[in-house]
Design a protein around this motif. Structure first.
Motif, mmCIF file in Angstrom:
data_model
loop_
_atom_site.group_PDB
_atom_site.id
_atom_site.type_symbol
_atom_site.label_atom_id
_atom_site.label_comp_id
_atom_site.label_asym_id
_atom_site.label_seq_id
_atom_site.Cartn_x
_atom_site.Cartn_y
_atom_site.Cartn_z
ATOM 1 N N TYR A 23 7.956 12.906 8.722
ATOM 2 C CA TYR A 23 6.567 12.841 8.271
ATOM 3 C C TYR A 23 5.667 12.735 9.482
ATOM 4 O O TYR A 23 5.917 11.923 10.379
ATOM 5 C CB TYR A 23 6.403 11.602 7.381
ATOM 6 C CG TYR A 23 5.139 11.584 6.563
ATOM 7 C CD1 TYR A 23 4.982 12.433 5.471
ATOM 8 C CD2 TYR A 23 4.109 10.709 6.864
ATOM 9 C CE1 TYR A 23 3.827 12.422 4.712
ATOM 10 C CE2 TYR A 23 2.947 10.678 6.105
ATOM 11 C CZ TYR A 23 2.811 11.532 5.031
ATOM 12 O OH TYR A 23 1.665 11.513 4.280
ATOM 13 N N LYS A 27 6.135 6.085 11.715
ATOM 14 C CA LYS A 27 6.332 5.056 12.734
ATOM 15 C C LYS A 27 7.779 4.573 12.815
ATOM 16 O O LYS A 27 8.041 3.471 13.297
ATOM 17 C CB LYS A 27 5.387 3.877 12.457
ATOM 18 C CG LYS A 27 3.928 4.258 12.605
ATOM 19 C CD LYS A 27 3.631 4.790 14.001
ATOM 20 C CE LYS A 27 2.221 5.321 14.170
ATOM 21 N NZ LYS A 27 1.927 6.574 13.429
ATOM 22 N N SER A 53 5.361 7.766 4.966
ATOM 23 C CA SER A 53 6.798 7.759 4.661
ATOM 24 C C SER A 53 7.259 6.437 4.054
ATOM 25 O O SER A 53 8.355 6.369 3.494
ATOM 26 C CB SER A 53 7.599 8.009 5.941
ATOM 27 O OG SER A 53 7.521 6.863 6.780
ATOM 28 N N ASP A 71 -1.488 4.662 -0.243
ATOM 29 C CA ASP A 71 -1.742 5.954 0.397
ATOM 30 C C ASP A 71 -2.521 6.778 -0.616
ATOM 31 O O ASP A 71 -2.358 6.603 -1.815
ATOM 32 C CB ASP A 71 -0.437 6.673 0.756
ATOM 33 C CG ASP A 71 -0.638 7.745 1.828
ATOM 34 O OD1 ASP A 71 -0.264 7.510 2.989
ATOM 35 O OD2 ASP A 71 -1.176 8.832 1.495
ATOM 36 N N PHE A 72 -3.372 7.714 -0.137
ATOM 37 C CA PHE A 72 -4.117 8.494 -1.137
ATOM 38 C C PHE A 72 -3.320 9.674 -1.686
ATOM 39 O O PHE A 72 -3.764 10.320 -2.634
ATOM 40 C CB PHE A 72 -5.540 8.850 -0.690
ATOM 41 C CG PHE A 72 -5.723 9.940 0.344
ATOM 42 C CD1 PHE A 72 -4.662 10.541 0.996
ATOM 43 C CD2 PHE A 72 -7.017 10.377 0.651
ATOM 44 C CE1 PHE A 72 -4.857 11.542 1.929
ATOM 45 C CE2 PHE A 72 -7.233 11.381 1.580
ATOM 46 C CZ PHE A 72 -6.144 11.959 2.226
ATOM 47 N N ASP A 209 -7.779 5.758 -2.330
ATOM 48 C CA ASP A 209 -8.477 5.700 -1.052
ATOM 49 C C ASP A 209 -8.395 4.293 -0.468
ATOM 50 O O ASP A 209 -8.439 3.307 -1.194
ATOM 51 C CB ASP A 209 -9.941 6.098 -1.263
ATOM 52 C CG ASP A 209 -10.629 6.310 0.063
ATOM 53 O OD1 ASP A 209 -10.534 7.434 0.582
ATOM 54 O OD2 ASP A 209 -11.229 5.357 0.597
ATOM 55 N N VAL A 210 -8.307 4.226 0.844
ATOM 56 C CA VAL A 210 -8.193 2.929 1.520
ATOM 57 C C VAL A 210 -9.381 2.026 1.192
ATOM 58 O O VAL A 210 -9.221 0.803 1.115
ATOM 59 C CB VAL A 210 -8.052 3.149 3.047
ATOM 60 C CG1 VAL A 210 -9.308 3.767 3.648
ATOM 61 C CG2 VAL A 210 -7.686 1.863 3.750
ATOM 62 N N ASP A 223 -2.763 2.527 9.772
ATOM 63 C CA ASP A 223 -2.213 3.676 10.503
ATOM 64 C C ASP A 223 -2.844 4.944 9.937
ATOM 65 O O ASP A 223 -2.183 5.741 9.266
ATOM 66 C CB ASP A 223 -0.685 3.697 10.358
ATOM 67 C CG ASP A 223 -0.049 4.806 11.187
ATOM 68 O OD1 ASP A 223 -0.721 5.333 12.098
ATOM 69 O OD2 ASP A 223 1.118 5.138 10.921
ATOM 70 N N TYR A 235 -2.559 16.450 5.826
ATOM 71 C CA TYR A 235 -1.222 16.167 5.282
ATOM 72 C C TYR A 235 -0.894 17.072 4.108
ATOM 73 O O TYR A 235 0.249 17.475 3.927
ATOM 74 C CB TYR A 235 -1.120 14.684 4.886
ATOM 75 C CG TYR A 235 -0.937 13.807 6.098
ATOM 76 C CD1 TYR A 235 -2.019 13.464 6.902
ATOM 77 C CD2 TYR A 235 0.330 13.381 6.483
ATOM 78 C CE1 TYR A 235 -1.849 12.705 8.038
ATOM 79 C CE2 TYR A 235 0.509 12.617 7.619
ATOM 80 C CZ TYR A 235 -0.575 12.279 8.395
ATOM 81 O OH TYR A 235 -0.393 11.542 9.531
ATOM 82 N N THR A 268 -10.595 13.329 4.047
ATOM 83 C CA THR A 268 -10.566 11.974 4.582
ATOM 84 C C THR A 268 -11.393 11.929 5.865
ATOM 85 O O THR A 268 -11.224 12.778 6.743
ATOM 86 C CB THR A 268 -9.117 11.490 4.844
ATOM 87 O OG1 THR A 268 -9.181 10.157 5.353
ATOM 88 C CG2 THR A 268 -8.364 12.373 5.813
HETATM 89 C C1 LIG Z 1 -0.389 8.479 10.191
HETATM 90 S S1 LIG Z 1 0.005 8.657 8.496
HETATM 91 C C2 LIG Z 1 0.809 7.129 8.102
HETATM 92 C C3 LIG Z 1 2.234 7.118 8.565
HETATM 93 C C4 LIG Z 1 3.028 5.902 8.113
HETATM 94 N N1 LIG Z 1 2.598 4.690 8.769
HETATM 95 C C5 LIG Z 1 4.497 6.144 8.392
HETATM 96 O O1 LIG Z 1 5.094 5.389 9.171
HETATM 97 O O2 LIG Z 1 5.059 7.086 7.811
HETATM 98 C C6 LIG Z 1 -1.539 8.538 7.690
HETATM 99 C C7 LIG Z 1 -1.508 8.508 6.158
HETATM 100 O O3 LIG Z 1 -2.817 8.223 5.691
HETATM 101 C C8 LIG Z 1 -3.007 8.855 4.433
HETATM 102 N N2 LIG Z 1 -4.476 8.894 4.234
HETATM 103 C C9 LIG Z 1 -5.377 9.681 4.862
HETATM 104 N N3 LIG Z 1 -6.620 9.355 4.506
HETATM 105 C C10 LIG Z 1 -6.521 8.330 3.621
HETATM 106 C C11 LIG Z 1 -7.482 7.559 2.908
HETATM 107 N N4 LIG Z 1 -8.787 7.782 3.035
HETATM 108 N N5 LIG Z 1 -7.028 6.564 2.109
HETATM 109 C C12 LIG Z 1 -5.702 6.339 1.977
HETATM 110 N N6 LIG Z 1 -4.753 7.043 2.622
HETATM 111 C C13 LIG Z 1 -5.151 8.033 3.440
HETATM 112 C C14 LIG Z 1 -2.298 10.184 4.589
HETATM 113 O O4 LIG Z 1 -1.913 10.706 3.324
HETATM 114 C C15 LIG Z 1 -1.089 9.796 5.462
HETATM 115 O O5 LIG Z 1 0.042 9.529 4.675
#
Ligand SMILES: C[S@@+](CC[C@H](N)C(=O)[O-])C[C@H]1O[C@@H](n2cnc3c(N)ncnc32)[C@H](O)[C@@H]1O
Length: 348
Positions: A23, A27, A53, A71-72, A209-210, A223, A235, A268
């Motif tokens: 993914y 991390k 992930s 996660d969204f 959404d966050v 993250d 994504y 996003t």
């Molecule tokens: C860098 S990745 C996270 C990776 C995760 N920490 C891992 O170890 O697999 C960022 C994630 O943020 C989600 N995302 C993007 N914008 C978002 C939002 N506004 N609210 C919630 N999730 C969001 C994406 O779908 C993606 O899965």
């Protein structure tokens, strides 16, 4: 929470056994560094606000936290339900045999929609057939079955991304690309079963959404997608098939004019240079009462000094830990393995 060094080591080991989904931005490699930080920060409730992930949610669970995972996208929520929310439910041998056996009905959505695009006829028939059984399941078990199906599809697809349909071009003959989706499923169902454990806490998985996630956690891990100087952090473009598969495309808008039959992307503000800084400020503001642990890449906008400045608007103690990290990135051969500095910001 009291985590001794021994329990941190055990948690890291457990998290390394997590079923591994390739993914973007995962991390997995940062597990030891993150465990160290979470141990220092302490607390008993934790939010993984951009779970992807799901490996960090699972690490937090392994360390003893009561975890909320968000996660969204839909499929990260299903995976977090299977692995973090789920304290006890496994697929039985009979469940697995049923899912891999004859179909329960004659549905053919995947065979009709993705013929000639991804996998082969048998694989696509298996996906429809597996879903004919999964649709009769509920709760955590259903999430375990879907997670195993999603991981199977990701492993069977070259590079694990669905940005192209001429997969023969990328087939380097490795085992993951030559065994059937049914064989993948048999293996991954076992892996998800093995990941199930109870840390004595209750956990939650959210899909949204966050900025809709409640506040009040002891620790919040952020993250977000990084706004890269070039390319994008979309994504959905990469994982639309996994997103659709996790919900059998119900309620999803396939863009029929696209060659890859992708689902419309979700906007996003974190993914764009113009809006990333303000989005980060708003996220720090929202969760400012919690200890914040933030991941960000050096290869992104804004830079580390700016992020420290943003965190200082809300928190007194801000430290930065640069981590050398080899990245799986993008769909272009030239960009697949770059070494970048991954930063961990800790604000308390
Ligand atoms: C860098 S990745 C996270 C990776 C995760 N920490 C891992 O170890 O697999 C960022 C994630 O943020 C989600 N995302 C993007 N914008 C978002 C939002 N506004 N609210 C919630 N999730 C969001 C994406 O779908 C993606 O899965």
């Amino acid at each position: 929470m009291s985590t001794s060094l021994a329990s941190r080591e055990a948690a890291v080991e457990r998290a390394f056994g997590y079923p591994r989904l390739r993914y973007m931005g995962s991390k997995y490699r940062l597990i030891p560094a993150l465990a160290e930080v979470f141990e220092e920060v302490g607390g008993s409730t934790a939010l993984d606000a951009f779970s992807g992930s799901g490996v960090v949610s699972y690490l937090l669970k392994s360390m003893g936290y009561a975890v909320t995972s968000n996660d969204f996208l839909n499929f990260p929520g299903v995976i977090a339900t299977a692995t973090t929310v789920n304290n006890a439910d496994r697929l039985t041998a009979a469940d697995i045999a049923t899912i891999c056996g004859p179909a329960a009905d004659d549905r053919d959505f995947i065979q009709q929609t993705f013929a000639g695009l991804y996998f082969n006829d048998d694989d696509r028939r298996f996906l429809d057939s597996a879903w004919s059984h999964i649709d009769t399941m509920s709760g955590n078990k259903r999430a375990v079955a879907i997670s195993a199906l999603v991981l199977s599809a990701a492993r069977r697809q070259p590079r694990g991304v669905f940005t192209f349909t001429d997969s023969a071009k990328y087939n380097d003959g490795r085992r993951d690309l030559s065994i059937s989706l049914r064989e993948h499923f048999l293996e991954h169902a076992e892996k998800y079963n093995d990941s199930v454990f109870d840390n004595g806490q209750t956990h939650t998985a959210m899909t949204g959404d966050v900025f809709a996630v409640p506040t009040g956690f002891d620790v919040v891990y952020l993250d977000p997608p990084y706004a890269p100087p070039r390319d994008d952090a979309d994504y959905m473009k990469r994982y639309h098939f996994l997103e659709g598969l996790s919900i059998y495309w119900r309620g999803q808008q396939i863009m029929d004019q696209t060659k890859t039959k992708k689902i419309a992307k979700k906007y996003t503000p974190f993914a764009y240079k113009r809006t990333a800084e303000e989005a980060l400020r708003m996220a720090f503001k929202r969760f400012h009462e919690s200890a914040l642990v933030v991941s960000y890449s050096s290869n992104a906008v804004p830079d580390a000094d700016t992020i420290v400045g943003l965190l200082r608007e809300f928190k007194d103690n801000v430290t930065v830990r640069p981590i050398q990290h080899t990245y799986s990135f993008g769909t272009h051969a030239a960009a697949t393995r770059r070494t970048v500095d991954e930063y961990l910001f800790i604000a308390t």
